[in-house]
Design a protein around this motif. Structure first.
Motif, PDB file in Angstrom:
ATOM      1  N   ALA A 259     -11.492  49.052  42.984  1.00  0.00           N
ATOM      2  CA  ALA A 259     -11.362  47.695  43.516  1.00  0.00           C
ATOM      3  C   ALA A 259      -9.923  47.241  43.312  1.00  0.00           C
ATOM      4  O   ALA A 259      -9.384  47.353  42.198  1.00  0.00           O
ATOM      5  CB  ALA A 259     -12.330  46.740  42.825  1.00  0.00           C
ATOM      6  N   TYR A 260      -9.298  46.750  44.388  1.00  0.00           N
ATOM      7  CA  TYR A 260      -7.892  46.351  44.341  1.00  0.00           C
ATOM      8  C   TYR A 260      -7.724  45.023  45.070  1.00  0.00           C
ATOM      9  O   TYR A 260      -8.349  44.777  46.106  1.00  0.00           O
ATOM     10  CB  TYR A 260      -7.024  47.418  45.012  1.00  0.00           C
ATOM     11  N   LYS A 261      -6.858  44.169  44.524  1.00  0.00           N
ATOM     12  CA  LYS A 261      -6.567  42.897  45.190  1.00  0.00           C
ATOM     13  C   LYS A 261      -5.136  42.500  44.884  1.00  0.00           C
ATOM     14  O   LYS A 261      -4.657  42.672  43.756  1.00  0.00           O
ATOM     15  CB  LYS A 261      -7.523  41.792  44.713  1.00  0.00           C
ATOM     16  N   ARG A 263      -1.902  39.436  46.079  1.00  0.00           N
ATOM     17  CA  ARG A 263      -1.533  38.195  46.773  1.00  0.00           C
ATOM     18  C   ARG A 263      -0.022  38.082  46.684  1.00  0.00           C
ATOM     19  O   ARG A 263       0.556  38.221  45.600  1.00  0.00           O
ATOM     20  CB  ARG A 263      -2.205  36.987  46.115  1.00  0.00           C
ATOM     21  N   THR A 290      -4.621  40.913  50.229  1.00  0.00           N
ATOM     22  CA  THR A 290      -5.310  42.151  50.566  1.00  0.00           C
ATOM     23  C   THR A 290      -6.354  42.466  49.506  1.00  0.00           C
ATOM     24  O   THR A 290      -6.068  42.390  48.305  1.00  0.00           O
ATOM     25  CB  THR A 290      -4.328  43.332  50.654  1.00  0.00           C
ATOM     26  N   THR A 291      -7.548  42.817  49.950  1.00  0.00           N
ATOM     27  CA  THR A 291      -8.628  43.229  49.059  1.00  0.00           C
ATOM     28  C   THR A 291      -9.172  44.564  49.548  1.00  0.00           C
ATOM     29  O   THR A 291      -9.496  44.702  50.733  1.00  0.00           O
ATOM     30  CB  THR A 291      -9.763  42.191  49.033  1.00  0.00           C
TER      31      THR A 291
END
Length: 684
Positions: A259-261, A263, A290-291
């Protein structure tokens, strides 16, 4: 100024403290080789491993480059695209527009990006600007998309320019922990006549279990950076990112999750016109979000039967702000885009025959103004199936392969203006576009223990011409793009000190879609668009690469790409862009040396001059582009403190201070020039 001085002093103080550790601790460091891992390399990253989701045929490995963690660190690149400009046969250009970066692979082409199984949409050049390099374990660059089982051969999502079949793949694999521990890093750098930039990264991971029972890993990363800019330059950026990944293995089953996020903010550099004035546009994205969620794994049924699977979801959001520095206008637009990817493959070996079959499905939705459209709303999916066979003969001295792929795009919804359905070309709602068919064959001949010869051929019939209507000036019919590609490579493995390889490539595209620079129309929303036409294009070139290891302490790699032809033609005209909008020669090199506790790296990039570039705003001719030599270097020293390794590093990018430009749109977009920095990191 005070902040910059304090930043330098803080880092230099840490380095100074580390360098004055006790003589006993420094001596003990000699017993530790920080470049060696305590566990075996990941099998799923090996190009020929049956557990690699992106396994490619042996004949295609000639056109594949792998950048591992050690090499990525050696380059000390600013960001992902700066790193890609170091790769063999790759030239990255920058423009201060909606598509900031273009990667030309062997002179051009459309590239598919994949991040841990997630096929990135058309906004990939903005998504990847904020991806921390510390999150990456390996990048696999497949320069020939004849490895047809990897991903769809046509563009996913929505496009307004046909897209064409993919010319290659850039596959990004995120980091898995190899042992329990972590890394903390901080840096401060300053470009010529720009404000100082800083950033921090923290990565931690743990492994558990044993090889003969349940085992796995869990890892996490947080990262931030801030790279401000002068107002008259306006190319600043900043971002915060986080990632969590985990994996389990139990008997024949392996599962990985990520899981990556992030901003961030991304400013579009102001162009400097030929008369020296600066463009007044104030164009930036704030925020870009981006998620990514992904899962992949495999089931090893037996030594010769393996099933691989993956599923991913990527969500991209942007707020585009278009002002001007005279404060006389303001426009703000919101855009969202999401893509889900599902993949299932099975590999079966029967003696010397390997069968690889399966497929992928992508589902994409987008809404809002983006790229060259003032409004768009789409809901599309691409379904693809592929099968390839690889046959080894004469005790693997000869390996043959062949494959077939079928991709088709379904348009559930595709509109360019509110409440308006499309009627051209055939992209109405709830229809299937004509399928794309791909055939590929290859051969690898290990002539002797030293010499190997590889040859591959690719035929692709795109079958589609875009989701949105490509308007033609006189309502002409646009045809499906077709490609014929082939390449031949010769490798000589004389010794680990000297391994040269030369490749000849030929790409011939029929009915390639292109905008007509001086022909536009305006829709009922007041948005101006270009009329499209089609042309044939033909690229030919030679690629030479050499790499080697000298006495285990020094490694090097060198590449040279020479374009022999980059021709476009239609029924009345023909032109060759080599030396005009395409550099004739490009070179790249890297040398790394280790001496006791020190590491030294130096890289160089040389690109020939060219005088023209094209964009949605038209073609700029008679300008000065390319013609630069860029040299980057860094030096690091390791220190032992208790059970931890502390590393101090100094580095410089573009040491020649060459403020070159690679595109001209609203003006030149010059490189920042020389950048100097210091970095401190600790492995624990």
């Amino acid at each position: 100024m005070k902040k910059k001085v304090l930043g330098y002093l803080a880092l230099l103080l840490i380095v100074s403290v580390a360098s004055n550790l006790s003589a006993e601790e420094t001596k003990n460091l000699e017993e530790i080789n920080v470049n060696e891992t305590t566990v075996a390399p990941r099998e799923d990253l090996e190009l020929s491993s049956p557990t690699n989701l992106y396994q490619i045929e042996k004949s295609a490995q000639f056109g594949t480059e792998v950048m591992d963690e050690k090499e990525i660190e050696a380059y000390q690149a600013k960001d992902f695209f700066d790193l890609m400009n170091k790769a063999i046969g790759m030239d990255v250009t920058y423009q201060g527009r909606k598509h900031p970066y273009f990667i030309n692979m062997r002179g051009g082409g459309s590239i598919t990006y994949i991040l841990d199984g997630a096929i990135l949409p058309s906004t990939s050049d903005r998504i990847l600007t904020t991806l921390p390099l510390v999150a990456i374990e390996e990048i696999q660059i497949v320069r020939t998309s004849t490895a047809i089982t990897i991903a769809p051969a046509i563009d996913i999502g929505a496009s307004n320019s046909g897209g064409g079949t993919s010319i290659g793949y850039i596959i990004i694999r995120t980091k898995h922990p190899k042992k329990t521990g972590g890394m903390l890093r901080a840096y401060y750098e300053q470009a010529d006549a720009q404000p100082g930039a800083d950033g921090e990264d923290l990565y931690m991971g743990a492994t558990f279990g044993s090889a003969n029972s349940l085992n796995g890993y869990v890892g996490g990363m947080v990262s931030r950076y801030n790279r401000p800019s002068r107002e008259d330059w306006f190319d600043g950026s900043s971002a915060q990112a986080g990632m969590i990944n985990a994996g389990l293995n139990y008997g024949p089953i392996t599962i990985n999750t990520m899981a990556y996020k992030d901003r961030g903010r991304f400013e579009m550099q102001r162009g400097v016109k030929t008369d020296g004035t600066v463009d007044n546009a104030k164009w930036f994205y704030d925020p870009i979000i981006t998620t990514v969620l992904s899962m992949d794994g495999n089931i090893i049924w037996s030594e010769n039967q393996v099933t691989l699977f993956s599923a991913s979801s990527i969500m991209y959001e942007q707020t585009e702000i278009n002002d001007n520095f005279a404060n006389t206008s303001h426009a703000q637009k919101e855009y969202t885009e999401s893509t889900q990817t599902y993949s299932l493959r099975h590999k079966a070996r029967f003696g010397n025959t390997l069968i690889n079959l399966g497929g992928q499905m992508t589902h994409s939705k987008g809404f809002g103004p983006n790229l060259s459209k003032g409004y768009n709303k789409y809901d599309t999916s691409v379904m693809g199936y592929a099968i390839s066979l690889e046959q080894s003969l004469f005790d693997e001295s000869l390996v043959l392969d062949a494959g077939y792929r079928l991709d088709y795009k379904h348009i559930k919804d595709s509109t360019k203006a509110k409440n308006e359905a499309l009627s051209k070309p055939n992209a109405n709602n709830n229809i299937d576009l004509s399928p794309a068919n791909v055939i590929a064959v290859g051969a690898l001949w290990n002539m002797t223990n030293t010499y190997s010869l590889s040859a591959r051929y690719y035929y692709g019939d795109e079958g589609v011409s875009g989701d949105f209507d490509l308007m033609t000036e006189n309502n002409e019919t646009l045809h499906a793009e077709k490609q014929n590609r082939w390449e031949v490579g010769l490798k000589a493995d004389f010794d680990k000190v000297f391994v040269p390889m030369i490749t000849y490539f030929d790409v011939d595209i029929e009915n390639e879609k292109t905008a007509i620079d001086d022909k536009t129309y305006t829709d009922d929303q007041g948005n101006e668009y270009y009329y499209y036409t089609e042309q044939n294009s033909h690229r030919q070139g030679v690629e030479l690469s050499i790499n080697g290891t000298i006495k285990r302490s020094t490694t090097y790699k060198f590449s040279w790409t020479r374009m022999l032809l980059n021709e476009t033609s239609n029924s009345t005209t023909s032109s060759d862009s080599v030396g005009v909008s395409t550099p004739e020669n490009s070179y790249s090199a890297l040398i790394s040396h280790t001496w006791e506790d020190y590491r030294f790296n130096a890289s160089a990039k040389r690109v020939d001059a060219y005088s023209s570039s094209s964009s949605a705003m038209g073609t700029s001719s008679g300008v000065t582009l390319g013609n630069y030599t860029r040299i980057d270097a860094n030096a690091a020293k390791d220190f032992k403190w208790k059970s931890n390794i502390i590393t101090g590093k100094i580095y410089g990018r573009n040491l020649t201070n060459d403020k070159y430009a690679t595109r001209y749109t609203t003006g030149y977009y010059y490189d920042r020039g020389r950048t100097l920095g210091v970095e401190i990191s600790m492995n624990f």
